[in-house]
Design an enzyme around this catalytic site. Structure first.
Site, PDB file in Angstrom:
ATOM      1  N   ASP A  10       0.835  -1.194   0.000  1.00 33.91           N
ATOM      2  CA  ASP A  10       0.000   0.000   0.000  1.00 33.91           C
ATOM      3  C   ASP A  10       0.874   1.249   0.000  1.00 33.91           C
ATOM      4  OD1 ASP A  10      -2.755   1.289   0.597  1.00 33.91           O
ATOM      5  OD2 ASP A  10      -1.483   2.076   2.193  1.00 33.91           O
ATOM      6  N   GLU A  45      12.970 -15.590  -1.212  1.00 29.33           N
ATOM      7  CA  GLU A  45      13.255 -16.743  -0.351  1.00 29.33           C
ATOM      8  C   GLU A  45      12.070 -17.693  -0.283  1.00 29.33           C
ATOM      9  OE1 GLU A  45      14.750 -16.000   3.572  1.00 29.33           O
ATOM     10  OE2 GLU A  45      15.746 -14.143   2.946  1.00 29.33           O
TER      11      GLU A  45
END
Length: 549
Positions: free
Chosen positions: A209, A267
Site C-alpha cells: 500500500d 526466499e
C-alpha cells in the site's frame, strides 16, 4: 524455497498470467453477527472465488487496528484484529485457499502506522527514547508553523503538533496515521521481520500500500506548485493535487528498500504488487518494476479515473509499454478507493440492463490488456456505486470533503449474496454500511442461476482467456479505428494473432476495419459483436474477438 526453485520461478513467471481478486474483509461476509465481515466469512466463500477462475486473493488489511481508517491504520503488524477473528482463522483461510489452488496476498501498509501502535506510543513519549527517530519529527519554525508546506492526502497540513515532544510529526493521511521514518534502518528491518512472519504462515504475496510514500526528503524542503494538477489520485476539490509532490514521496532511497523486500519474497517464492500514486505514476512504475529485483508488478490510478474512452485506455497502455520496458504492470479498473466502475464509466444513467452490459464489456477489455488484471469484489456482479447518506458515512476522507466528494464508502458496501435473507445475506446484525436497494437484485445467488448474468459471464471469459496464450502473455498493439471503438491485437510466437475490438459506449457502432480482413471469429467469450469482411458491427457495450494468421 531453494535457489533452484527460485530460478525456476523466475524463468516461469506464473504471476504474469494470473488474475488477482481483491477482497475487502469488512464487507465480504459476516459470520458472527456484529455487522462486519470476518476471516471466517472469506473462508466460507473461497469456493465462490475459486469458481471465478482467479488465481490470487488479495486481502485488504485484517491486522490489529483502531479502525480509524478501517485497517489501513495498523497497531500490530503480526496479529489479527479480533473484529476479523484470530491467527487460527487466518491459518484455516490459507489452508482452504491452497486446497482450492488459490494463493493469498496480504496488504502491507508500511509507510505509516496507527497512533496507537506501541512504536509510536514510545516514539512520542520523549525526544531521546529508543524509538524517538522511528517516525518523522520536526521542530516548528520560529513562528510556530510546521516546517514546510506538505499536505495530507486526506486534507489539511501533513504536520500535527504533539504536546509531549513539543514537535510536529508528519502524516500523509489521517492525523492518527503518523509517518514512519524509513531513513532509520531499524524501521526497515522491523517491516521485513513482520513480513517474514506472514510468509512463514504460508502467505504467497504482498500488496504494498502507498509504496511511494516510504521515504521523505531529509531536508524537509517544501513542494513547489504543480504545473499540471494531479486529478488521477485525488479529486479537484482536494488541494493536495495543487502541489508537485517531489519532496514528500517518491524518494530515490525507496529503490534499495524495495530490493530488500524482493530478496525476502524470493526466499519464499512469493510475489509483490505495488500501489503507485504519484505525479508521474508511469515513471515510478517503470523504476519500481525494472530489473527483476524490486516489485514484481505495479498498478496506478490511471484507469481508476472517470474518463472512459478508447483514446484514454490506448494512451495509458501505450505510454506504459513505452516507458516500462522490462517491468510488468497490473491493470485495475476498480478497488476499495475508487467509485465503482459500473457507475464511474457508465455512459448515461445506470440501469440494471445497461450496467450488466457495461460490466461485461469492461471485464473483457481489462482481460485483453497486457498485464496482470486485478478485479475488485462485486465488480463481477456489476454492482454500481452506492449512495450512502451523510448521516451513515463512515469514511473520514468523505466526511472531510463532503458533499462534493463523498469518500470511499460507496464502493465498500457489503456484498449481496442472496435476496432471501436480511441485509442480502451479509450479516444477521446491523451492517457497518447499508446494503443499497439496487444491489439486492444483483445478488450472487440470483446471478448464479442466470446464464446471462455478469457473474456467469465473468466465469466464462476468465476460463476462456486461459485457453489463449496470446491474451495471457502476448505483446499488444492498437489499431487506428474511429471512436468509440478500441481495437487491439495480441501476439505470441507460434500462435495466430488475436484481434479484439470493443464499443465503449451505450450506442451501436458500425465502421470499416481493413485490418480485420480474413480474420476468423472466436467463440466462447460471451460478448456480442460481428465482423463481416472488414465491416464491424457492435451493439452497445459490445465486443468481438477473432484470430488472423
Amino acid at each position: 524455497m531453494s535457489s533452484t526453485q527460485n530460478a525456476q520461478n523466475d524463468q516461469n513467471p506464473w504471476w504474469k498470467e494470473a488474475i488477482i481478486f481483491q477482497v475487502y474483509p469488512r464487507s465480504y461476509l459476516d459470520t458472527d453477527g456484529d455487522g462486519v465481515g470476518d476471516l471466517a466469512g472469506i473462508t466460507a466463500k473461497l469456493d465462490y472465488i475459486a469458481s471465478l477462475g482467479v488465481d490470487i486473493v488479495w486481502l485488504s488489511p485484517f491486522f490489529k487496528s483502531p479502525m480509524k481508517d478501517f485497517g489501513y491504520d495498523i497497531s500490530d503488524y503480526c496479529d489479527v484484529d479480533p473484529l476479523f477473528g484470530n491467527l487460527d482463522d487466518f491459518d484455516k483461510l490459507v489452508a482452504k485457499a491452497h486446497s482450492l489452488g488459490l494463493k493469498i496476498m496480504i496488504d502491507q501498509v508500511m509507510s505509516h502506522t496507527a497512533d496507537a501502535h506501541p512504536w509510536f506510543v514510545e516514539s512520542r513519549s520523549s525526544v531521546d527514547n529508543p524509538k524517538a527517530d522511528w517516525y518523522v519529527w520536526s521542530d516548528p519554525l520560529p513562528d510556530g508553523n510546521p516546517p514546510n508546506n506538505w499536505l495530507s492526502v486526506f486534507g489539511g497540513s501533513a504536520w500535527q503538533w504533539d504536546t509531549r515532544r513539543k514537535q510536529y510529526y508528519m502524516h500523509n493521511f489521517l492525523v492518527s496515521q503518523p509517518q514512519l521514518n524509513f531513513h532509520n534502518p531499524d524501521v526497515q528491518q522491523a517491516h521485513l521481520d513482520s513480513l517474514r512472519f506472514w510468509l512463514e504462515r504460508g502467505v504467497d504475496g504482498v500488496r504494498m500500500d502507498a509504496c511511494v510514500f516510504h521515504f521523505h526528503d531529509r531536508q524537509l524542503r517544501s513542494n513547489p506548485p504543480a504545473l499540471v494538477r494531479d486529478t488521477s489520485t485525488v479529486t479537484d476539490v482536494n488541494p493536495y493535487g495543487m502541489q508537485a509532490h517531489i519532496h514528500d514521496k517518491t524518494q530515490p532511497e525507496n529503490i534499495a528498500f524495495l530490493q530488500k523486500v524482493r530478496a525476502l519474497l524470493d526466499e519464499y517464492g512469493a510475489v509483490s504488487i505495488g500501489e503507485v500514486s504519484s505525479d508521474d505514476a508511469l515513471a515510478q512504475m517503470a523504476e519500481y518494476t525494472a530489473g527483476g529485483d524490486k516489485l514484481h508488478m505495479a498498478y496506478s490510478f490511471n484507469l481508476l479515473t472517470p474518463e472512459f474512452s478508447s483514446a484514454h485506455i490506448r494512451r495509458q497502455v501505450e505510454e506504459f509499454n513505452e516507458r516500462v520496458t522490462d517491468g510488468w504492470g497490473s491493470w485495475s479498473v476498480g478497488n476499495h478507493d475508487a467509485i465503482r466502475v459500473a457507475t464511474r464509466w457508465s455512459d448515461g444513467p445506470w440501469t440494471p440492463q445497461a450496467g450488466a452490459a457495461l460490466a461485461k464489456l469492461v471485464l473483457a477489455m481489462q482481460l485483453s490488456l497486457k498485464g496482470t488484471p486485478c478485479l475488485y469484489q462485486g465488480d463481477e456482479l456489476g454492482l454500481p456505486e452506492a449512495d450512502v447518506p451523510y448521516e451513515l458515512l463512515q469514511d473520514p476522507y468523505g466526511i472531510t470533503f463532503w458533499p462534493e466528494f463523498k469518500g470511499r464508502d460507496g464502493c465498500r458496501t457489503p456484498m449481496p449474496w442472496t435476496a432471501e435473507a436480511p441485509n442480502a445475506g451479509f450479516t444477521t446484525g446491523t451492517p457497518w454500511l447499508p446494503v443499497p436497494g439496487e444491489h439486492l437484485g444483483l445478488n450472487a445467488e440470483a446471478q448464479d442461476k442466470d446464464p446471462h448474468s455478469p457473474l456467469n459471464f465473468a466465469r466464462t471469459i476468465i476460463h476462456w482467456r486461459r485457453t489463449l496464450p496470446q491474451l495471457t502473455r502476448g505483446e499488444i498493439a492498437f489499431f487506428d479505428v474511429p471512436e468509440p471503438a478500441l481495437a487491439l491485437r495480441r501476439d505470441v510466437a507460434g500462435h495466430p494473432t488475436v484481434l479484439a475490438v470493443f464499443n465503449v459506449t451505450n450506442q451501436p457502432v458500425t465502421f470499416d476495419w481493413p485490418d480485420a480482413a480474413g480474420a476468423q471469429a472466436l467463440a466462447g467469450h460471451g460478448l456480442a459483436g460481428e465482423v463481416a469482411g472488414t465491416t464491424v458491427t457492435l451493439p452497445p457495450y459490445g465486443g468481438w474477438f477473432g484470430t488472423k494468421a
